[in-house]
Design an enzyme around this catalytic site. Structure first.
Site, PDB file in Angstrom:
ATOM      1  N   HIS A 242       0.736  -1.299  -0.036  1.00  0.00           N
ATOM      2  CA  HIS A 242      -0.260  -0.102   0.299  1.00  0.00           C
ATOM      3  C   HIS A 242       0.909   0.713  -0.021  1.00  0.00           C
ATOM      4  O   HIS A 242       0.995   1.826  -0.442  1.00  0.00           O
ATOM      5  CB  HIS A 242      -0.805   0.090   0.956  1.00  0.00           C
ATOM      6  CG  HIS A 242      -1.633  -1.053   1.096  1.00  0.00           C
ATOM      7  ND1 HIS A 242      -3.033  -1.894   0.205  1.00  0.00           N
ATOM      8  CD2 HIS A 242      -1.784  -2.237   2.285  1.00  0.00           C
ATOM      9  CE1 HIS A 242      -2.986  -2.666   0.255  1.00  0.00           C
ATOM     10  NE2 HIS A 242      -2.555  -3.077   1.646  1.00  0.00           N
ATOM     11  N   ASP A 243       1.255   1.366   0.780  1.00  0.00           N
ATOM     12  CA  ASP A 243       2.020   2.808   1.092  1.00  0.00           C
ATOM     13  C   ASP A 243       2.945   3.625   0.186  1.00  0.00           C
ATOM     14  O   ASP A 243       3.082   4.678   0.193  1.00  0.00           O
ATOM     15  CB  ASP A 243       2.825   2.928   2.693  1.00  0.00           C
ATOM     16  CG  ASP A 243       1.390   3.175   3.886  1.00  0.00           C
ATOM     17  OD1 ASP A 243       0.684   3.377   3.296  1.00  0.00           O
ATOM     18  OD2 ASP A 243       2.052   2.534   4.947  1.00  0.00           O
TER      19      ASP A 243
END
Length: 313
Positions: A242-243
């Site tokens: 994700h990040d």
């Protein structure tokens, strides 16, 4: 080229750690500080994790600040079932000598924005938006000096990953999400619609494992640990990462696409709390408030990430 000044608000988190490493490895950025958020684990632990990442990368010059210890008006939640007790389970990282600065993270954010030219600092949020929302409440005129906010937050077609309808960061503090969405800040949302397309496949992990350096080894160990939960959950060829997509967008926006649309978040319903309503087709006529991304060139982004991580110690 003058490096872009960024502040990273984070709740490390294995994927947060990779995002921070990617930023530190990129000469494109001047990382002014890390603000620890309560999210994947409590804020005391996320601050410790941030210090560990910086020391691992040989960047103890970057300060760490503890932010708000809980959401604005709800009980705190965490994601230790995914990330492990420390939030960064996987590698055995030594206790850092670096410690968080005594100043509160929100005060650091406001002071930094006030003392730099307007529209020169980008804020990247990798966890719940509690710290940024608190800054908006305290001094909206100061926060308005930010160049842009880039947030891993929300979902549209991918629904939710912590509840059937909500993405974790939006769900962990939906009131904070609502405040930021209503703030008028230039906002880019990197939702599950993107991150579920950026998968840690076995061949990509092999390429990461082939890199030398303690940071690459730690990244490999972290992703091996955190991937287990999502591989079982989704049954895909790889677990989503994700990040790092936030930093990836800042580095190479051409790898992504999306639309400038209206995004709202549910703050009342027990059934859909934290769900993001994305007006993709502009049927509500509400004014657009966010660039909402929904595609990524995953192969190109992975190649870029490996190239940058290879430069770390």
């Amino acid at each position: 080229m003058t490096p872009q000044k960024i502040i990273i608000d984070t709740d490390p988190g294995q994927d947060d750690a990779i995002a921070i490493m990617l930023a530190l490895a990129s000469p494109d950025f001047d990382v002014l500080g890390l603000i620890a958020a309560a999210g994947n684990v409590p804020v005391e632990q996320t601050a410790l994790n941030a210090c560990k990442i910086l020391e691992l990368a040989g960047r103890s010059d970057v300060p760490v600040y503890k932010g708000c210890p809980r959401p604005i008006r709800r009980p705190p939640i965490n994601a230790q079932h995914v990330h492990g007790d420390t939030g960064m389970d996987g590698p055995e990282l030594p206790s850092p000598t670096l410690t968080p600065s005594p100043q509160h993270g929100v005060a650091f954010l406001l002071d930094t924005l006030a003392n730099n030219p307007a529209k020169t600092i980008t804020i990247v949020t990798l966890g719940p938006m509690t710290n940024l929302a608190t800054a908006v409440i305290q001094a909206p005129d100061v926060v308005a000096r930010a160049k842009r906010v880039v947030s891993m937050c929300g979902a549209w077609t991918e629904t939710g990953n912590i509840t059937p309808s909500a993405e974790f960061n939006a769900f962990a503090d939906p009131d904070a999400t609502a405040i930021v969405l209503a703030s008028g800040l230039p906002l880019t949302l990197v939702p599950l619609d993107v991150t579920h397309k950026f998968l840690i496949t076995p061949d990509r992990l092999e390429k990461l494992a082939a890199l030398s350096g303690r940071c690459a080894r730690a990244a490999y160990d972290m992703l091996n640990f955190s991937a287990r939960f999502d591989l079982k959950k989704y049954g895909w060829s790889g677990a989503p990462l994700h990040d790092p997509c936030t930093i990836g967008w800042l580095l190479a926006p051409e790898f992504f696409s999306g639309r400038f649309v209206n995004v709202e978040v549910e703050v009342a319903s027990p059934l859909t709390l934290g769900a993001t309503a994305v007006d993709w087709w502009k049927v509500t006529h509400r004014p657009p408030n966010a660039e909402f991304l929904n595609t990524v060139d995953a192969a190109s982004l992975w190649t870029l990430m490996l190239e940058r991580l290879s430069k770390l110690p």
